[in-house]
Each structure stands twice: as C-alpha cells, then as structure tokens.
Motif scaffolding. Structure first.
Motif, PDB file in Angstrom:
ATOM      1  N   ASN A  87      63.382 -23.843  10.226  1.00  0.00           N
ATOM      2  CA  ASN A  87      62.234 -23.271   9.519  1.00  0.00           C
ATOM      3  C   ASN A  87      61.164 -22.787  10.484  1.00  0.00           C
ATOM      4  OD1 ASN A  87      63.220 -23.586   6.931  1.00  0.00           O
ATOM      5  ND2 ASN A  87      62.383 -25.647   6.687  1.00  0.00           N
ATOM      6  N   SER A  88      61.068 -23.445  11.632  1.00  0.00           N
ATOM      7  CA  SER A  88      60.053 -23.045  12.615  1.00  0.00           C
ATOM      8  C   SER A  88      60.370 -21.686  13.235  1.00  0.00           C
ATOM      9  CB  SER A  88      59.939 -24.100  13.728  1.00  0.00           C
ATOM     10  OG  SER A  88      61.102 -24.098  14.537  1.00  0.00           O
ATOM     11  N   LEU A  89      61.636 -21.226  13.093  1.00  0.00           N
ATOM     12  CA  LEU A  89      62.017 -19.911  13.615  1.00  0.00           C
ATOM     13  C   LEU A  89      61.628 -18.784  12.674  1.00  0.00           C
ATOM     14  CD1 LEU A  89      65.622 -20.708  14.876  1.00  0.00           C
ATOM     15  CD2 LEU A  89      63.575 -20.457  16.272  1.00  0.00           C
ATOM     16  N   ASN A  90      61.176 -19.114  11.464  1.00  0.00           N
ATOM     17  CA  ASN A  90      60.921 -18.080  10.470  1.00  0.00           C
ATOM     18  C   ASN A  90      59.514 -17.501  10.549  1.00  0.00           C
ATOM     19  OD1 ASN A  90      63.448 -18.121   9.318  1.00  0.00           O
ATOM     20  ND2 ASN A  90      62.949 -19.806   7.946  1.00  0.00           N
ATOM     21  N   GLU A 102      67.850 -13.706   6.879  1.00  0.00           N
ATOM     22  CA  GLU A 102      68.771 -13.972   5.772  1.00  0.00           C
ATOM     23  C   GLU A 102      69.804 -15.027   6.147  1.00  0.00           C
ATOM     24  OE1 GLU A 102      66.862 -10.119   5.401  1.00  0.00           O
ATOM     25  OE2 GLU A 102      68.119 -10.976   6.992  1.00  0.00           O
ATOM     26  N   MET A 103      70.355 -14.900   7.360  1.00  0.00           N
ATOM     27  CA  MET A 103      71.353 -15.869   7.782  1.00  0.00           C
ATOM     28  C   MET A 103      70.721 -17.240   7.987  1.00  0.00           C
ATOM     29  SD  MET A 103      74.427 -16.561   8.250  1.00  0.00           S
ATOM     30  CE  MET A 103      75.157 -14.920   8.182  1.00  0.00           C
ATOM     31  N   ARG A 104      69.513 -17.268   8.549  1.00  0.00           N
ATOM     32  CA  ARG A 104      68.831 -18.561   8.731  1.00  0.00           C
ATOM     33  C   ARG A 104      68.595 -19.228   7.375  1.00  0.00           C
ATOM     34  NH1 ARG A 104      65.893 -15.716  12.721  1.00  0.00           N
ATOM     35  NH2 ARG A 104      64.018 -15.539  11.450  1.00  0.00           N
ATOM     36  N   ALA A 105      68.171 -18.416   6.389  1.00  0.00           N
ATOM     37  CA  ALA A 105      67.917 -18.975   5.057  1.00  0.00           C
ATOM     38  C   ALA A 105      69.206 -19.528   4.456  1.00  0.00           C
ATOM     39  CB  ALA A 105      67.326 -17.901   4.146  1.00  0.00           C
ATOM     40  N   GLU A 106      70.319 -18.832   4.681  1.00  0.00           N
ATOM     41  CA  GLU A 106      71.612 -19.274   4.162  1.00  0.00           C
ATOM     42  C   GLU A 106      72.029 -20.598   4.786  1.00  0.00           C
ATOM     43  OE1 GLU A 106      74.443 -19.321   1.666  1.00  0.00           O
ATOM     44  OE2 GLU A 106      73.554 -17.317   1.804  1.00  0.00           O
ATOM     45  N   ILE A 107      71.858 -20.699   6.100  1.00  0.00           N
ATOM     46  CA  ILE A 107      72.226 -21.945   6.787  1.00  0.00           C
ATOM     47  C   ILE A 107      71.308 -23.087   6.356  1.00  0.00           C
ATOM     48  CG2 ILE A 107      72.402 -23.064   9.046  1.00  0.00           C
ATOM     49  CD1 ILE A 107      74.638 -21.089   8.419  1.00  0.00           C
ATOM     50  N   LYS A 122      70.547 -28.138   3.455  1.00  0.00           N
ATOM     51  CA  LYS A 122      69.867 -28.898   2.399  1.00  0.00           C
ATOM     52  C   LYS A 122      70.885 -29.506   1.436  1.00  0.00           C
ATOM     53  CE  LYS A 122      65.351 -26.594   2.334  1.00  0.00           C
ATOM     54  NZ  LYS A 122      64.427 -25.699   1.574  1.00  0.00           N
ATOM     55  N   CYS A 123      71.943 -28.727   1.133  1.00  0.00           N
ATOM     56  CA  CYS A 123      73.024 -29.274   0.290  1.00  0.00           C
ATOM     57  C   CYS A 123      73.670 -30.472   0.970  1.00  0.00           C
ATOM     58  CB  CYS A 123      74.072 -28.203   0.013  1.00  0.00           C
ATOM     59  SG  CYS A 123      73.538 -26.905  -1.118  1.00  0.00           S
ATOM     60  N   LYS A 124      73.866 -30.384   2.292  1.00  0.00           N
ATOM     61  CA  LYS A 124      74.448 -31.495   3.045  1.00  0.00           C
ATOM     62  C   LYS A 124      73.534 -32.724   2.986  1.00  0.00           C
ATOM     63  CE  LYS A 124      76.691 -30.948   6.869  1.00  0.00           C
ATOM     64  NZ  LYS A 124      77.906 -31.765   6.577  1.00  0.00           N
ATOM     65  N   VAL A 125      72.234 -32.516   3.155  1.00  0.00           N
ATOM     66  CA  VAL A 125      71.279 -33.627   3.098  1.00  0.00           C
ATOM     67  C   VAL A 125      71.324 -34.287   1.722  1.00  0.00           C
ATOM     68  CG1 VAL A 125      68.819 -34.231   3.143  1.00  0.00           C
ATOM     69  CG2 VAL A 125      69.758 -32.710   4.890  1.00  0.00           C
ATOM     70  N   GLU A 126      71.396 -33.463   0.654  1.00  0.00           N
ATOM     71  CA  GLU A 126      71.490 -34.015  -0.698  1.00  0.00           C
ATOM     72  C   GLU A 126      72.785 -34.811  -0.864  1.00  0.00           C
ATOM     73  OE1 GLU A 126      71.160 -30.701  -3.285  1.00  0.00           O
ATOM     74  OE2 GLU A 126      69.050 -30.311  -2.835  1.00  0.00           O
ATOM     75  N   SER A 127      73.875 -34.269  -0.311  1.00  0.00           N
ATOM     76  CA  SER A 127      75.155 -34.972  -0.398  1.00  0.00           C
ATOM     77  C   SER A 127      75.104 -36.316   0.335  1.00  0.00           C
ATOM     78  CB  SER A 127      76.263 -34.100   0.185  1.00  0.00           C
ATOM     79  OG  SER A 127      77.497 -34.786   0.211  1.00  0.00           O
ATOM     80  N   LEU A 128      74.490 -36.317   1.527  1.00  0.00           N
ATOM     81  CA  LEU A 128      74.358 -37.569   2.284  1.00  0.00           C
ATOM     82  C   LEU A 128      73.483 -38.566   1.531  1.00  0.00           C
ATOM     83  CD1 LEU A 128      73.927 -36.079   5.870  1.00  0.00           C
ATOM     84  CD2 LEU A 128      75.866 -37.425   5.047  1.00  0.00           C
ATOM     85  N   THR A 129      72.445 -38.065   0.861  1.00  0.00           N
ATOM     86  CA  THR A 129      71.571 -38.940   0.074  1.00  0.00           C
ATOM     87  C   THR A 129      72.358 -39.584  -1.063  1.00  0.00           C
ATOM     88  OG1 THR A 129      69.633 -37.583   0.586  1.00  0.00           O
ATOM     89  CG2 THR A 129      69.476 -39.035  -1.321  1.00  0.00           C
ATOM     90  N   GLU A 130      73.232 -38.796  -1.706  1.00  0.00           N
ATOM     91  CA  GLU A 130      74.070 -39.342  -2.774  1.00  0.00           C
ATOM     92  C   GLU A 130      75.017 -40.414  -2.238  1.00  0.00           C
ATOM     93  OE1 GLU A 130      76.103 -36.144  -4.631  1.00  0.00           O
ATOM     94  OE2 GLU A 130      74.289 -35.196  -5.433  1.00  0.00           O
TER      95      GLU A 130
END
Length: 538
Positions: A259-262, A300-305, A310-318
């Motif tokens: 995010n700091s690259l944006n 666009e690519m940074r936002a996609e990654i 974020k999906c990975k973080v949510e999965s790890l939280t689950e």
C-alpha cells in the motif's frame, strides 16, 4: 471439469498444449520420449499431485500451468515448487502449499471428500483424490494405490464412500465407548448410594478400582496416558496456531508495504538507483527459496495482489479460529479427565451432608436417570449408524465391483479374470494386458457409479500390449460415459495416423517432437503472457 490448456516452462524454454477437446483426446507418437508423459504429469502436478516426472526431467526448474473449467467457471492455475497462484474471472489467490490449495479447491472449485485419518476428519489431498480419474504410466499396482505412504487403499475406499454420500459418519472410538460406559456405571452406582444412604458404607457397588490396588494402579496409568495424549494434542495445536499467526502477521505487513507504493508522485517516478528501471517485483519465498515473482509496476496489478493477500489473511484468520475451537474442546476434555468420577469415601460424606431431604435426593436421582438415558441413547444411535454405514459401504463397493465385471466382460468376453475387490491381494498381482484392463475397468466403474464430472486421464493407456480389438472396445466404453477423456499412447510404426481417421477422436500428434526435447524457445513468449495474466513474472 474440463481441461482447456496445459503449459510448462520457464523464461528459456516452454511448451503449451491447447488442442484439447471436450470428448476423447489421444496424444500419440511413434516413439517414447516425445513429451507425452511430461505434459500429462505437468497437468496433474499443477492440480496438486505429487511429482512423478521422468528422472531425467529436472521439474523444479519450471512453472506448471493449467486452465480448467468447472460448472461454467474458469480457473487458471500456476504451480512452482509448492506454491500456487490461481485466478478466476474476477479474483486472484496466492497459495503457499498443497494444503492451502486443497482448501481453496474445496471452497471455490468443488467439494472434496472428507475421510477420518488418525482419528480426525481431513480433506483428502490431491495425491489421493486425483486417483479417482487418473492413472499414471508409472507406480501402477493392482494391490495398492499409487503414491501409497501417508494414504493407503483403505483411505481410497473411504474417499469413494465420502464422495458418493457427500458426508461421513465418525463412529465412537473404543476409548469413547469405554468412557461412556464407565460414566454410566459411575452414575448407576451413585444413584444406588442415594437410594440407600443408610447402607452406603456397606455398598457392594463401589468401583473395584478402589478395593484392589493393582486395578487402581492400572486405572491411574491409563488416566495419565490419556492426559499425556490430550496435552500433546494441545501443544501441537498451539504450535500450529503460532505458525499461522506469524504467517498472518507477515502477510499483513506485506499489504502495508504494498500500500505504501501506491502514493502518487506528480513530479517524477520511482526507479532503481542502480539500473534506472521503473519495474517493481514482489518475491514470494518458501523456506528461503524464491518460487514466485510478481510484477507490481502498475497500480492495477498492485491492487490485484493486495486483494489476493487480503483473501489469504482472511483464510489464515479462519484457520486460526478453527484451531482455537479445537483447543477449547481439547482443554474441556483435559478438565473432564482431571475430574475423578469414581465413588470415594469422601463422596459418601459429601452426599450425607448435602442431601438432607427426600425431595433433594429424588431431584438428583431424576437428573442422573436422564443423563444415563442420554448416554445409552448415544451408544445405541452410534451402533445403528455404524450398521447403516457398513451396509451403505458394502452396497457401494458391490455396485463398483459389479460394474467392473460388466466392463471387463465387454472388453474381454472370453477372459477368466475374477474381480473380487478394488485391489488384488499383495501376492496376487496382475501383469501385462490383464493389469491394464483391471486398472481401466476400475476407472470406468468408479466414473459410472459415482457419476463424477472429472475427465478420465490415462498416461500410456495401451501399456503392456493391449490388443487392437480391446483398445477399440475401451475407447467405445469411454465415449459412452460422456465427458472429457485424455489418453496417451506410443504407436507402432504400422499404426501411425490411425486415430486421425476416427472422427470421434481428437488426435494430437507428438510425432514431430525431438526426442527428450519437448520444451523449446518457440513457446516462451506465449507462456510468459499466460503467467503475466496471473501477475507472475519469469
């Protein structure tokens, strides 16, 4: 499921196979070492299978790519070492290992079978699941599954049942049954004590473990053993939770860095001080080995990654929350074990001092009668479900074996092979074309009975000289089952071109490939573009 495209390569050499049709596909050449096995194993490896490439092929040097379609939804999957990148129409996921990939598959692509392994429910790994519809050229054994190690043939049968029924029944272990019976016995003794307080000191129903020292010692040792098992389970769960928490924190930090690259720079642009490049890449590491690089040069690519992480973080939280629930359950179990349910002299004094009226005693007895009834009902229900499950399993196995027999006699009406099980006994291995037919009819029978929608994939389907007549029957049976079929074979000189004359077969000719040189520079550009769509830079 349909396989749309298979690719393997790196920035120097690649190969892409995108000529697959929805029906029967035969990849053939007039000699070995033309890349048939490489392309099939690349597909299966990208789907999470264990590597089974030829020894001369250094598979760790390459990326593996497959495009699939499941229920109208397309997925592009790339694997490097143990890491996966998956893209659908509007999402991208970064998966660090096969375990994460199988959970992704189970959540997003289709439900995977669940079996009981080592006294716990587990989603089967691709190495076992893919054997529902895939037979490789090597490691074929009529007496066991391929890649047997962690999984065995009993697990394979359990997987069939789970897939067929969509759920599993986990019966009480003998330890659970003994624990429930012990609790029932203790409650019945307690009930008798309350109903005869004036005779309690003479009661013959006090558990014998308090009378015989040897039994008392053995009972104590069993309790300590049980406590140690629960303690080890709690420690292992805490270790898993700690590892997941560290991974979640690392990925959260990665999001912060990305995010700091944006930040927009209106008067210039970021570039490397050494070479002047404006390209930015994110390297994904596993055990200090880099296996993916993502091009982050565009917002666009940074936002996609970032969305993917974020999906990975949510999965790890689950996953952490699931472990927390398992920890709570284990800790409750530990407390239950620490509580001694046996009747002691101290308990006699306790009951004498506490229950001073008949009403209080009746109320307590009613509670115990209710608990005893519930526990007995649990045991009875478990026994009934176990009988029902056993009958269902026997019927499923019977249906598959009958279907195997049916297919076998269609392929070889004069054959004398007697099929009694999904696997032969260890000392009764089939060989030659007999083994080939056995594997093929099992694959066909499973497809027919389970009605799964996965493609049938067989590498070297005519192995051990399957006759031309039997081959024609096998192909006809595969067409009758409908769905995609992917086969490979090596042709004899006089057979070259025979499949090109059959309209119902999509013939893919590998005859022009150089021996042991499937990959070349001609496909590198297209291969790089396919990976670029996933954000992967090679």
């Amino acid at each position: 499921m349909r396989i749309l495209k298979i690719a393997v390569g790196n920035k120097k050499e690649s190969f892409i196979e995108k000529r697959l049709s929805d029906g029967v596909n035969i990849i053939a050449s007039d000699d070995n070492n033309r890349g048939k096995t490489i392309i099939v194993q690349s597909m299966m490896y990208a789907l999470g299978n264990e590597p089974a490439f030829p020894a001369s092929f250094n598979y760790r040097d390459y990326y593996y790519y497959v495009e699939i379609e499941e229920e109208g939804q397309g997925y592009k999957i790339c694997r490097s070492d143990n890491g996966f990148v998956v893209r659908s129409a509007n999402s991208c996921w970064l998966l660090e290992n096969v375990s994460e990939f199988k959970r992704f598959w189970n959540t997003h692509i289709s439900k995977l079978p669940v079996i009981v392994k080592n006294n716990r429910e587990v989603i089967v790994d691709p190495v076992l699941f893919l054997q529902l519809f895939f037979i490789g050229q090597d490691k074929k054994d009529t007496s066991n599954i391929a890649h047997h190690g962690y999984y065995n043939k009993n697990d394979f049968i359990e997987m069939l049942y789970s897939y067929h029924n969509g759920c599993i029944f986990v019966p009480f272990s003998q330890e659970d049954i003994d624990s429930i019976k012990k609790r029932i016995f203790s409650l019945e003794c307690e009930k008798k004590i309350l109903l005869a307080q004036n005779k309690i000191l003479k009661s013959k129903h006090v558990p014998t473990t308090y009378i015989f020292k040897e039994n008392d010692r053995q009972d104590f040792e069993r309790k300590i053993e049980k406590l140690n098992l629960i303690k080890d389970k709690i420690l292992e769960l805490k270790k898993q939770r700690s590892a997941l928490s560290i991974r979640r924190a690392n990925w959260s930090n990665t999001i912060h860095e990305l995010n700091s690259l944006n930040k927009t720079i209106t008067c210039g642009q970021l570039q490397c001080a050494n070479c002047g490049s404006t390209s930015i890449t994110l390297n994904i590491n596993n055990n200090n080995m880099k296996y993916y690089s993502f091009d982050l040069s565009t917002p666009e690519m940074r936002a996609e990654i970032v969305r993917s992480i974020k999906c990975k973080v949510e999965s790890l939280t689950e996953e952490i929350e699931k472990i927390n629930q398992q920890l709570k359950k284990a800790q409750v179990e530990l407390q239950e074990q620490l509580r001694d349910d046996e009747i002691s002299l101290e308990s006699i004094v306790y009951y004498k001092s506490k229950f001073i009226s008949a009403n209080q005693i009746d109320e307590r007895v009613n509670d115990m009668v209710s608990e005893i009834s519930d526990l007995k009902s649990k045991l009875l229900a478990d026994q009934e479900k176990e009988v029902m499950t056993k009958e269902q399993r026997e019927k499923l196995l019977k249906d598959i074996l009958e279907s195997m027999d049916e297919f076998y006699y269609k392929i070889d009406p004069k054959g004398n092979l007697k099929i009694h099980d999904l696997f032969t006994k260890k000392g009764e291995l089939y060989s030659g074309s007999e083994a080939t037919v056995f594997h093929l009819v099992k694959l066909l029978a499973i497809k027919k009975v389970l009605k799964h929608n996965y493609p049938i994939v067989v590498d070297s389907f005519r192995a051990e000289d399957l006759s031309t007549e039997k081959e024609a029957l096998v192909l006809e049976l595969m067409k009758e089952l409908h769905g995609q079929v992917i086969l490979t074979t090596t042709l004899k000189q006089e057979e070259v071109g025979k499949y090109s004359k059959i309209k119902s077969i999509n013939y893919i000719d590998y005859q022009s490939h150089l021996p042991s040189k499937l990959l070349n520079s001609n496909y590198v550009k297209d291969f790089g573009e396919s990976l670029h769509e996933l954000g992967v830079a090679i």
